[in-house]
Design an enzyme around this catalytic site. Structure first.
Site, PDB file in Angstrom:
ATOM      1  N   HIS B  26      36.443  48.160  58.030  1.00 16.38           N
ATOM      2  CA  HIS B  26      35.091  47.548  57.547  1.00 16.38           C
ATOM      3  C   HIS B  26      34.669  46.258  58.145  1.00 16.38           C
ATOM      4  CE1 HIS B  26      32.092  48.209  54.421  1.00 16.38           C
ATOM      5  NE2 HIS B  26      32.154  47.129  54.099  1.00 16.38           N
ATOM      6  N   TYR B  39      30.551  38.024  58.812  1.00 16.69           N
ATOM      7  CA  TYR B  39      31.450  38.614  57.735  1.00 16.69           C
ATOM      8  C   TYR B  39      32.730  38.332  57.728  1.00 16.69           C
ATOM      9  CZ  TYR B  39      33.465  42.473  54.991  1.00 16.69           C
ATOM     10  OH  TYR B  39      34.110  43.070  54.068  1.00 16.69           O
TER      11      TYR B  39
END
EC number: 5.4.99.14
Lengths: 107, 107
Positions: B26, B39
């Protein structure tokens, strides 16, 4: 780097405005804290529930804090310092409940 | 800067080892994500309960993620992008439950 993230719930008896001020005080008190590499505290401003996966309800959280320590030795310096003990006393005043997570880097 | 912090719980059917791998995937998928400034995803490695204030139990949390967006416009770019939609599909696969917090800077 050791990182500990905290979920903070304000005391029920404290207003949101007062809690906000105390978070700022807590941040200011963190300056120069022995052994502490960095401290961050942010208010929770929104709780979106339109998640693309099942929503997890953990109840009301008022702020999120995080502490960074450069090493285990620095964490010990922090834990043994009188200034840290005074900081925790302030924490006892404005934090109603606390959930710490020690987090681990993946990448 | 808009910041959204996420508490992630893995699907019950997924092993911790597999969940860890999917967190890395991810993260890798987030590279170059339209509109996304940064992120971060970290595993929860410890849950100290010896807090100096009353302990808050929120149940098992497996990872903590955070997204940064430079502006509301960038957030819209992100939301409208097909790559983000594919990223969310991967999220549906490895995230069992999710709790987002929009956080606000204090200082």
């Amino acid at each position: 780097m050791i990182r500990i993230l905290y979920l903070l719930v304000k005391p029920e008896s404290m207003s949101h405005e007062q809690f906000r001020k105390e978070c700022v005080v807590h941040f200011q008190m963190s300056a120069g804290m022995p052994g502490l590499h960095k401290y961050e505290v942010r208010l929770v401003a929104g709780n979106p529930t339109d998640t693309h996966v099942p929503y997890l309800d953990v109840g009301r959280i008022d702020a999120i804090g995080e502490c960074w320590f450069a090493s285990e030795e620095q964490y010990q310096v922090y834990m043994e310092s009188d200034i840290r003990k005074a900081w925790f006393e302030h924490g006892k005043y404005f934090i109603g409940q606390l959930k710490p997570f020690v987090t681990e880097e993946l990448v």
